[in-house]
Design a protein around this motif. Structure first.
Motif, mmCIF file in Angstrom:
data_model
loop_
_atom_site.group_PDB
_atom_site.id
_atom_site.type_symbol
_atom_site.label_atom_id
_atom_site.label_comp_id
_atom_site.label_asym_id
_atom_site.label_seq_id
_atom_site.Cartn_x
_atom_site.Cartn_y
_atom_site.Cartn_z
ATOM 1 N N SER A 73 0.741 -1.231 0.074
ATOM 2 C CA SER A 73 0.189 -0.154 -0.067
ATOM 3 C C SER A 73 0.826 1.309 0.010
ATOM 4 O O SER A 73 0.370 2.441 -0.726
ATOM 5 N N PHE A 74 2.197 1.444 0.733
ATOM 6 C CA PHE A 74 2.840 2.220 0.756
ATOM 7 C C PHE A 74 3.589 2.471 -0.565
ATOM 8 O O PHE A 74 3.406 3.385 -1.220
ATOM 9 N N ALA A 75 4.089 1.311 -1.236
ATOM 10 C CA ALA A 75 4.779 1.568 -2.352
ATOM 11 C C ALA A 75 3.632 1.989 -3.571
ATOM 12 O O ALA A 75 4.227 2.464 -4.402
ATOM 13 N N LEU A 76 2.519 1.265 -3.542
ATOM 14 C CA LEU A 76 1.691 1.883 -4.730
ATOM 15 C C LEU A 76 1.332 3.452 -4.891
ATOM 16 O O LEU A 76 1.590 4.010 -5.671
ATOM 17 N N SER A 77 1.247 4.009 -3.495
ATOM 18 C CA SER A 77 0.824 5.372 -3.436
ATOM 19 C C SER A 77 2.174 6.050 -3.705
ATOM 20 O O SER A 77 2.171 7.216 -4.270
ATOM 21 N N ALA A 78 3.567 5.861 -3.444
ATOM 22 C CA ALA A 78 4.516 6.566 -3.549
ATOM 23 C C ALA A 78 5.067 6.480 -4.779
ATOM 24 O O ALA A 78 5.507 7.574 -5.330
ATOM 25 N N ALA A 79 4.945 5.364 -5.479
ATOM 26 C CA ALA A 79 5.579 5.353 -6.864
ATOM 27 C C ALA A 79 4.409 6.071 -7.848
ATOM 28 O O ALA A 79 4.842 6.564 -8.685
ATOM 29 N N GLY A 80 3.260 5.515 -7.620
ATOM 30 C CA GLY A 80 2.171 5.912 -8.556
ATOM 31 C C GLY A 80 2.066 7.247 -8.566
ATOM 32 O O GLY A 80 1.687 7.754 -9.817
ATOM 33 N N PHE A 81 1.925 8.280 -7.565
ATOM 34 C CA PHE A 81 1.591 9.545 -7.402
ATOM 35 C C PHE A 81 2.856 10.544 -7.723
ATOM 36 O O PHE A 81 2.560 11.860 -7.584
ATOM 37 N N THR A 82 4.208 10.032 -7.801
ATOM 38 C CA THR A 82 5.384 10.937 -7.734
ATOM 39 C C THR A 82 5.350 11.861 -9.014
ATOM 40 O O THR A 82 5.353 13.099 -8.678
ATOM 41 N N LEU A 83 5.137 11.575 -10.208
ATOM 42 C CA LEU A 83 5.199 12.477 -11.233
ATOM 43 C C LEU A 83 4.055 13.404 -11.205
ATOM 44 O O LEU A 83 4.426 14.534 -11.494
ATOM 45 N N LEU A 84 3.028 13.104 -10.869
ATOM 46 C CA LEU A 84 1.757 13.936 -10.717
ATOM 47 C C LEU A 84 2.176 15.174 -9.658
ATOM 48 O O LEU A 84 1.739 16.459 -9.731
ATOM 49 N N PHE A 85 2.521 14.810 -8.342
ATOM 50 C CA PHE A 85 2.852 15.662 -7.356
ATOM 51 C C PHE A 85 4.230 16.443 -7.728
ATOM 52 O O PHE A 85 3.998 17.863 -7.324
ATOM 53 N N GLY A 86 5.141 16.254 -8.543
ATOM 54 C CA GLY A 86 6.161 16.461 -8.954
ATOM 55 C C GLY A 86 5.708 18.047 -9.741
ATOM 56 O O GLY A 86 6.142 19.164 -9.681
ATOM 57 N N ARG A 87 4.931 17.611 -10.451
ATOM 58 C CA ARG A 87 4.099 18.799 -11.468
ATOM 59 C C ARG A 87 3.344 19.925 -10.709
ATOM 60 O O ARG A 87 3.264 20.903 -11.054
ATOM 61 N N ILE A 88 2.672 19.159 -9.643
ATOM 62 C CA ILE A 88 1.826 20.164 -9.161
ATOM 63 C C ILE A 88 2.668 21.026 -8.119
ATOM 64 O O ILE A 88 2.363 22.316 -8.101
ATOM 65 N N GLY A 89 3.849 20.648 -7.559
ATOM 66 C CA GLY A 89 4.745 21.294 -7.116
ATOM 67 C C GLY A 89 5.184 22.793 -7.784
ATOM 68 O O GLY A 89 5.293 23.688 -7.424
ATOM 69 N N ASP A 90 5.194 22.181 -9.061
ATOM 70 C CA ASP A 90 5.800 23.396 -10.101
ATOM 71 C C ASP A 90 4.637 24.292 -10.382
ATOM 72 O O ASP A 90 5.042 25.659 -10.424
ATOM 73 N N LEU A 91 3.415 23.979 -10.029
ATOM 74 C CA LEU A 91 2.104 25.050 -10.207
ATOM 75 C C LEU A 91 1.858 25.718 -9.058
ATOM 76 O O LEU A 91 1.845 27.012 -9.048
ATOM 77 N N VAL A 92 1.928 25.242 -8.094
ATOM 78 C CA VAL A 92 1.482 25.652 -6.636
ATOM 79 C C VAL A 92 2.615 26.338 -5.750
ATOM 80 O O VAL A 92 2.507 26.904 -4.674
ATOM 81 N N GLY A 93 3.840 25.707 -5.889
ATOM 82 C CA GLY A 93 4.866 26.125 -5.216
ATOM 83 C C GLY A 93 5.730 24.898 -4.470
ATOM 84 O O GLY A 93 4.693 24.206 -3.652
ATOM 85 N N ARG A 94 6.909 24.904 -4.728
ATOM 86 C CA ARG A 94 7.468 23.435 -4.252
ATOM 87 C C ARG A 94 7.784 23.508 -2.693
ATOM 88 O O ARG A 94 7.452 22.604 -2.219
ATOM 89 N N LYS A 95 7.906 24.689 -2.069
ATOM 90 C CA LYS A 95 8.020 24.888 -0.681
ATOM 91 C C LYS A 95 6.631 24.571 -0.189
ATOM 92 O O LYS A 95 6.834 24.018 0.949
ATOM 93 N N ARG A 96 5.561 25.097 -0.747
ATOM 94 C CA ARG A 96 4.182 24.843 -0.089
ATOM 95 C C ARG A 96 3.897 23.259 -0.173
ATOM 96 O O ARG A 96 3.339 22.708 0.978
ATOM 97 N N ILE A 97 4.241 22.628 -1.290
ATOM 98 C CA ILE A 97 3.976 21.063 -1.400
ATOM 99 C C ILE A 97 5.015 20.325 -0.288
ATOM 100 O O ILE A 97 4.344 19.356 0.169
ATOM 101 N N PHE A 98 6.112 20.827 -0.422
ATOM 102 C CA PHE A 98 7.312 20.024 0.539
ATOM 103 C C PHE A 98 6.770 20.182 2.060
ATOM 104 O O PHE A 98 6.588 19.225 2.703
ATOM 105 N N LEU A 99 6.354 21.278 2.653
ATOM 106 C CA LEU A 99 5.864 21.508 3.954
ATOM 107 C C LEU A 99 4.501 20.856 4.188
ATOM 108 O O LEU A 99 4.457 20.190 5.256
ATOM 109 N N GLY A 100 3.630 21.106 3.260
ATOM 110 C CA GLY A 100 2.367 20.420 3.525
ATOM 111 C C GLY A 100 2.616 18.948 3.430
ATOM 112 O O GLY A 100 1.746 18.098 4.260
ATOM 113 N N SER A 101 3.138 18.225 2.465
ATOM 114 C CA SER A 101 3.361 16.938 2.520
ATOM 115 C C SER A 101 4.230 16.141 3.885
ATOM 116 O O SER A 101 4.006 15.289 4.343
ATOM 117 N N LEU A 102 5.149 17.002 4.280
ATOM 118 C CA LEU A 102 5.719 16.662 5.845
ATOM 119 C C LEU A 102 4.688 16.683 6.757
ATOM 120 O O LEU A 102 4.896 15.782 7.644
#
Length: 481
Positions: A73-102
């Motif tokens: 369950s961890f591997a599926l979500s970690a690998a499957g959503f990486t590219l999508l979230f990487g691009r969302i970070g470009d759109l809304v701000g990488r610092k914001r995504i980094f802090l929110g995800s932590l």
């Protein structure tokens, strides 16, 4: 042009674009420390529960057949959503995504440590995987945009790569120590104070990073690539558990491939694609990520193979087997510190080829492991150390290659691709090698049969490392970066 006439031009160029010193300022050191601590913690999470799975199963009432879902369950979500979230970070701000995800990671870890039901633990692991899928590319993008391309970035990526790989090894050790001495719950609780410390310091030292021109999110591309990766990862984990002919494995793999084909077709048509094909046409991006995938497939799956060998053939406890990987962790740390210097004195290509050859030689040396404990460990420990050094040279070389020559506005995409290669490699390596061992042992569980199966899988592992060397030498020739 003569050397005399060229000299003023070179001087003017240096004045306009001064070389970046290797020494870091005080603020950049703090930025680097915060990002490295976070990346190390995320890497630890990939392996810290592996040794603890039986204890978790006993404590929460997981059936043996469902125990794998704690990791899957961890591997599926970690690998499957990486590219999508990487691009969302470009759109809304990488610092914001980094802090929110932590923040999500801390909450999920606390939930996992306190849960009293299998369902609650699976929800916590999915949330941890989603947090990892968002935090890892955002953290790497913050690192690459905080440090200019050249010696400073190479040094930062070298330390980051070393701690990522060392974190994976440390997770295996910590999981055994915490489970034996305290409780498996501390494998979750450990994240909470680290997350709190990072969240207190990071907002003060890390600057926001995002492109000035923010495109629309390519939803058809995002859905197709995310579902495609989920299908592939699911198929691979089922193949490792039940064999390559299992209907669930075949269905997942086939669906994953078809959805990735759909993703490619979508990216050709949309005006603002999730992954611009021109980026994938860059040799350093495309082939660099192939090398990263092979690097993580081989070294992380080797940890699984040697754990199986030490516990099932030599009779070691989980704790002793985990501690033995401290030598591998030391090797990866040494490799991470050496890599920027090797790149600076030679080239990225030379570093990739040399690291791959070192890893291949010392992986192949493990083919001579046997039933006797003392001579086998006398071979295993130095082989894993030097193999770890070689693997880290490849990983740092891959990160430098795959993120070089791209503007800051595309660093989230580049690090998202690199992180996806890393996480898919970590995820797929173990089930592939597990399927090879299962097929080779034909159901026998004796010490000798396990040794035979592990030996065959190690041979495949070494061949994959050799394939990486060939890919670098053929497809990246001419790139001296």
């Amino acid at each position: 042009m003569s050397a005399v006439s060229a000299a003023p031009q070179r001087t003017a160029s240096l004045v306009a674009n001064p070389p970046h010193p290797l020494r870091l300022t005080g603020r950049l050191r703090l930025v680097l420390a915060v990002l490295l601590v976070a990346q190390f913690m995320l890497a630890v999470d990939f392996s810290i529960l592996n040794v603890a799975l039986p204890a978790i199963g006993d404590g929460l009432g997981f059936s043996l057949s469902n125990l794998q879902w704690i990791a899957t369950s961890f591997a599926l979500s970690a690998a499957g959503f990486t590219l999508l979230f990487g691009r969302i970070g470009d759109l809304v701000g990488r610092k914001r995504i980094f802090l929110g995800s932590l923040g999500l990671l801390g909450a999920a870890s606390l939930m996992g440590g306190l849960t009293t039901s299998p369902e609650g633990l699976i929800v916590a692991r999915v949330a941890q995987g989603l947090a990892t899928a968002a935090a890892t590319p955002a953290g790497l993008a913050l690192l690459t945009t905080s440090f200019p391309e050249g010696p400073q970035r190479q040094k930062a990526l070298g330390l980051s790569g070393a701690l990522m790989s060392a974190g994976f090894t440390t997770g295996a050790i910590l999981g055994g120590v915490l489970t034996d001495l305290l409780s498996w719950r501390w494998a979750f609780f450990l994240n909470v104070p680290v997350v709190l410390a990072v969240l207190l310091i990071a907002p003060l030292v890390i600057q926001e990073s995002r492109p000035t021109d923010r495109p629309r999110l390519d939803l058809p591309g995002a859905f197709s690539v995310t579902l495609g990766l989920l299908g592939l990862v699911y198929g691979l984990t089922q193949a490792g558990e039940h064999g390559w002919t299992d209907p669930r494995a075949l269905t997942g793999l086939l669906a994953g491939v078809l959805l990735l084909v759909v993703f490619y077709l979508v990216e050709r048509k949309v005006t603002q694609p999730l992954v611009p094909l021109r980026v994938l046409r860059r040799r350093n991006v495309a082939w660099g990520n192939v090398l990263g995938l092979l690097a993580f497939v081989t070294e992380t799956s080797l940890v699984y193979l040697l754990t199986l060998y030490m516990q099932k053939t030599l009779g070691f406890s989980a704790l002793v087997a985990g501690i033995s990987f401290g030598v591998l962790g030391l090797g990866t740390l040494v490799g991470g510190l050496l890599a920027p210097r090797v790149i600076a004195k030679t080239s990225t290509l030379t570093t990739l080829v040399a690291g791959g050859l070192i890893q291949a030689v010392f992986t192949a040396a493990l083919l001579f492991l046997g039933m006797a404990t003392v001579p086998s460990m006398a071979l295993l420990l130095p082989a894993t150390f030097f193999g770890g050094v070689g693997n880290m040279l490849v990983i740092v070389g891959f990160m430098v290659t795959a993120t070089s020559g791209l503007p800051d506005r595309e660093q989230g995409l580049a690090t998202g691709l690199a992180t996806m290669s890393q996480q898919v490699g970590i995820t797929m390596g173990t089930p592939v090698m597990a399927a090879i061992v299962t097929a080779a042992t034909t159901g026998a569980a004796t010490a000798a049969a396990i040794l035979d199966g592990v030996t065959i899988a190690i041979a495949v592992n070494a061949a994959l490392v050799g394939l990486g060397v060939l890919v670098a030498a053929v497809f990246l020739r001419g790139r001296a970066a």
